[in-house]
Every structure is written in C-alpha cells, then in structure tokens.
Write an enzyme that holds these catalytic residues in place. Structure first.
Site, PDB file in Angstrom:
ATOM      1  N   CYS A 331       0.836  -1.213   0.000  1.00 56.49           N
ATOM      2  CA  CYS A 331       0.000   0.000   0.000  1.00 56.49           C
ATOM      3  C   CYS A 331       0.869   1.260   0.000  1.00 56.49           C
ATOM      4  CB  CYS A 331      -0.977  -0.041   1.159  1.00 56.49           C
ATOM      5  SG  CYS A 331      -2.376   1.093   0.950  1.00 56.49           S
ATOM      6  N   HIS A 440      -3.548  -5.519   0.939  1.00 53.32           N
ATOM      7  CA  HIS A 440      -3.439  -5.877   2.351  1.00 53.32           C
ATOM      8  C   HIS A 440      -3.916  -7.320   2.520  1.00 53.32           C
ATOM      9  CE1 HIS A 440      -2.582  -1.857   3.887  1.00 53.32           C
ATOM     10  NE2 HIS A 440      -3.557  -1.381   3.120  1.00 53.32           N
TER      11      HIS A 440
END
Length: 505
Positions: A331, A440
């Site tokens: 991310c 994630h």
C-alpha cells in the site's frame, strides 16, 4: 429487540476489545446470533467489509469471534488520525473528509442519527449485541458531548460492565475513581466490575474486592487472568511493534516501523511462523543483514517518506535492494518504492516528492478513496518472486492514490462480487528483488507465505525447517476459543445474563 450489554474500561488498554470478543464468542457458542458494536473508533488499523466499506479492525475481529461476517454498521464512525491534531472521518464505511480535532468535537453530535440507524439495523438482525466503549467514561472534559461511552449507553439503554487493568497497577483506584467521577444516573448504569489481566494467587484480592464493592456499591463479576493470546489488535501503540523474535538459523525479516504505520496486522502471519525471525525496526543499524525488508502501509505516505530520508533509511533500503535483498512494499509502502508521488489535490502534503526509485511507477494521490476486497492470482513475476507465479491470492485495498508505470504487474485481481470475467485488473509491480502491491492481507495466504519462506531459505542458504504454523483461519479460531474458555472460567456468566435480561440455563 436484542439483548444488549456495554463493556467500558477505566482507560485505553484495559482490555475492552478482548472482553467484548470473548463474550461474543461465548454467546455464539451458546447458540445466539451475536454482534459487536462500537459507535466511534479511532484506529489506523482498519478492515474492509464484503460491501467494500471501512471499519475498525477490532470490530471485524469481534465479528469473526462471534462467527458472523463484519458489517459496516458494527462501527458507524471511524477516525483515522493523519496528523497530531486531525483525522480522516469515516461514516458508514465511507470518508466524509478530514477534520481538526476541535472541529470534529463540535460536529460529532450531528452523527447520532447515523449511530442509531446502525444500532437499529443490528437490533433487527441479531439476538445479542455487545457494545464496546472507548478510553474511559470518566474523561470529564469530554463527557458533555459523549457518543461512545455513557452517552452511548444512554442512547442504547444498555447496562454497563466496567473493566479495570490490574497488570498496570492501581486497579482499585481505577475502578473507584472512574465510578466516582460519573453522574449518579451514569453510575447507576454500571451493573458489574471486572478485574482484568491478573497474575498470581487470586485469593490475595479477596479483601480488596470486598472493599471496592462496599465503596462503589457495585459487585465484582470476576477476575480474569492474564491470558497470552495472539489476537489481532488495532492500537498503533501495540506491543507487537516493539517485539523482536530472533530464532537461530532462520531468515531475518525486518519491517520498517513508520511513524504513521497502518494495518500492521498484515504481518502477524509472519510473526507467528517459527521459521522466521521478525522485528519492527526504525534505525539503520537494525538493517545490517536482513533477508527481507518490508515497508508497510501508512496513513501519511509523503510524511513517512520524509522520515525515511531524515534517518538515512532510504539509502540503506536502496543499497540492500541493489545487492538483491528482497524488498516488499504494501500500500503506502508500494507508493514509497516508486519514482515519485504527486499530490495535486493536497490530500497529504501537496506538491511532488521523489520516491525511492526502486520501481518505475508514479503515484498520483487523489481525494477519492479506494476500499474493496479483492481476489485473483499472481501474474508471472520473474526472478526472486517467480515462486508466486499463478498462486491464488485474496485481500483488500484501502488507499487514496493511483499508481501506474511500465513495470511487470505482481497480480491480476478483481473486486470480490464482480461477475465479469473480464474485470481483472493489474495490481502492483515487480522489478528484480523488489515487489510492490496494494493488497493488504497478502501474507494471510498460507500458500504464498510458505513459498515466500522457502524462497528466503533457498536464497540465504539456510537449512530448511519443516515446522510451518497452522493455517491462519485455524490459528485465529484456536485463539478465540482460548479467550472464550478463560472468560467462562472466571466471569459470572449467570450474573451477566441476568444483567442483560436474558434467561439462564
């Protein structure tokens, strides 16, 4: 109407989240349809529901402990700090903007209809609702506009149990001081006290328990022992961020402890493996000879990139990657790996900032937030990450940027729930020993994690150990069961059911 109980604490870290999760587990195992609720949460560690909406990680964990799927209305308000004085405000799973603390304090009572709408939806669908408070109900400077502790108990018309942490010391002062700072009608809502995290001979507490019951007029419902559990947390001050698990003869995994680190539960599966030595680090001398470096997610990518430079960690990571050491960015960490970050909308700093330049990708920060669960497969990465070719992957995305460039993609994914076979899109980038991804939960994949570990052993010349841990699902279920067993043994559940107005037996 559902049976309700509210769990409040004498302070942050008293154990509200785990007591809530344990009670939910008990009711689930007893045949009730049970759900968590927290009107307002503040956390950088969040979760994306099946609807693509964002809630606090603790409520997702509690829902899983209760055997139900996490839903957005289990946590109608989520605050994600993005500076010392402000937060992104998420309502109903979607961001409504950034607010300074004082502005939010003046605004939050306008969100009561959202809170009550979410609670009513749970009441319609579930038999039991366990409501979690936040911090302490005795913050006298905040009580007038409270929507998360006694204010929430009043709105929900819920009885309260108050949890104190004896491990930090002063539990009787915590319990007495908290109850004495409440208004009479607030104190009247507290139907029981719980002493949490006790170590030693519980009989030594008998005289103290008798006195605190006389002083407060409230019964102690149990003393819960200190139980060693590995259940996902959401607090950025978690002890896990200071843990160092070095095991002889195993690859060294070093995770950069960014100032605004988010979703660090991504790496819990790695810390659970006996085959790895894992630690969070924030200094150059702690990166002397790693086998894998991970740059995690962050709520403020540009600020944390500046922090890396000030500490010289940027040069160190580039040098390690140049020597072929695997580097993974997740991310915000993926954004940091690129050539540059552009922020034309002023989402963070504004302006343009050079990244680490390890992959030929550029990130454009945008004021539209991407939140979705995803599923797909790894593409056909070459070099170190070739072990992943074709593996099935799943996870979730939470970011406010678009990243593009000419690198080979890491994965082909699509939003969960999409029926369009042509809806696959590229995620991430791979160049040599460097991998970036928005996904994630990547290390929750048992197959991906184990093949990564095997590749680290092979690259480092380690003698392979055949002692991989449980699957992540089985591991979590085992920990939830341990929590349930501890609460059943040490809380007076008959009294708790009576407090909730439930039938016993």
């Amino acid at each position: 109407m559902a049976y309700k109980l509210m769990v409040q604490g004498t302070m942050s870290g008293a154990g509200k989240s785990l007591i809530t999760a344990g009670l939910l587990r008990i009711f689930h195992k007893d045949g009730y349809k049970a759900a968590p609720f927290k009107s307002q949460n503040m956390a950088l560690n969040s979760y994306i529901t099946d609807e693509g909406l964002e809630i606090g990680r603790a409520q997702a964990m509690q829902a899983m402990a209760a055997g139900t799927r996490p839903l957005s209305y289990m946590n109608p308000i989520l605050l994600k700090p993005n500076s010392d004085m402000g937060s992104q405000v998420i309502v109903g799973g979607k961001p409504i903007g950034n607010m300074h603390a004082r502005d939010y304090f003046a605004y939050k009572k306008k969100l009561i209809p959202d809170i009550m709408s979410a609670l009513h939806r749970l009441e319609e669908e579930y038999d039991v609702i366990i409501i979690e408070g936040a911090g302490s109900p005795a913050e006298i400077n905040l009580k007038s506009d409270d929507i998360v502790n006694m204010g929430m108990a009043k709105l929900a018309d819920a009885p309260v149990i108050l949890v104190g942490d004896i491990d930090r010391g002063g539990v009787f002062a915590q319990l007495y001081g908290t109850t004495e700072l409440l208004e009479p009608e607030e104190k009247a809502r507290i139907k029981g006290l719980v002493i949490n995290k006790f170590r030693g001979d519980v009989s030594l507490l008998d005289s103290g328990i008798s006195q605190i019951e006389k002083l407060t007029g409230i019964d102690v419902l149990g003393t819960v022992p200190y139980v060693r559990l590995d259940i996902e947390e959401e607090d950025s001050q978690s002890d896990k961020l200071n843990m160092r698990q070095d095991k002889d003869g195993t690859p060294l995994v070093r995770i950069i402890r960014l100032p605004h680190i988010s979703n660090y539960t991504d790496f819990d599966p790695l810390m659970r493996e006996e085959t790895l030595s894992v630690a969070y680090v924030d200094r150059i001398d702690e990166l002397s000879a790693p086998d894998l470096v991970i740059i995690p997610g962050t709520k403020n990518t540009m600020s944390d990139l500046e922090w890396l430079r000030k500490r010289g960690l940027d040069r160190c990571i580039r040098d390690l990657a140049g020597r072929g050491v695997p580097v993974i960015g997740i991310c915000g960490g993926y954004q940091i790996l690129g050539q540059r970050i552009e922020d034309p909308c002023g989402v963070e700093h504004g302006g343009v900032m050079d990244g680490l330049g390890l992959i030929n990708m550029v990130t454009y920060l945008m004021d539209t937030k991407v939140t979705c669960k995803v599923r797909g497969r790894a593409a056909q990465p070459e070099g170190f990450y070739s072990f992943a070719s074709g593996l099935e992957l799943s996870g979730y995305e939470i970011h406010m940027g678009r990243t593009s460039g000419d690198e080979a993609p890491f994965a082909l994914i699509r939003d969960e729930g999409s029926d369009e076979m042509g809806a696959y899109r590229e995620d991430g980038a791979v160049r040599g020993s460097v991998l970036g991804s928005y996904m994630h939960g990547l290390f929750d994949s048992d197959e991906f994690r184990r093949k990564l570990i095997e590749a680290l052993y092979d690259r480092g010349g380690y003698e392979m150990k055949d002692d991989f841990g449980l699957s992540q699902k089985a591991y979590r279920e085992r920990e939830y069961d341990k929590l349930e067993e501890a609460l059943r043994a040490h809380l007076d559940m008959d009294r708790i059911r009576a407090i909730m107005g439930m039938p016993n037996g």
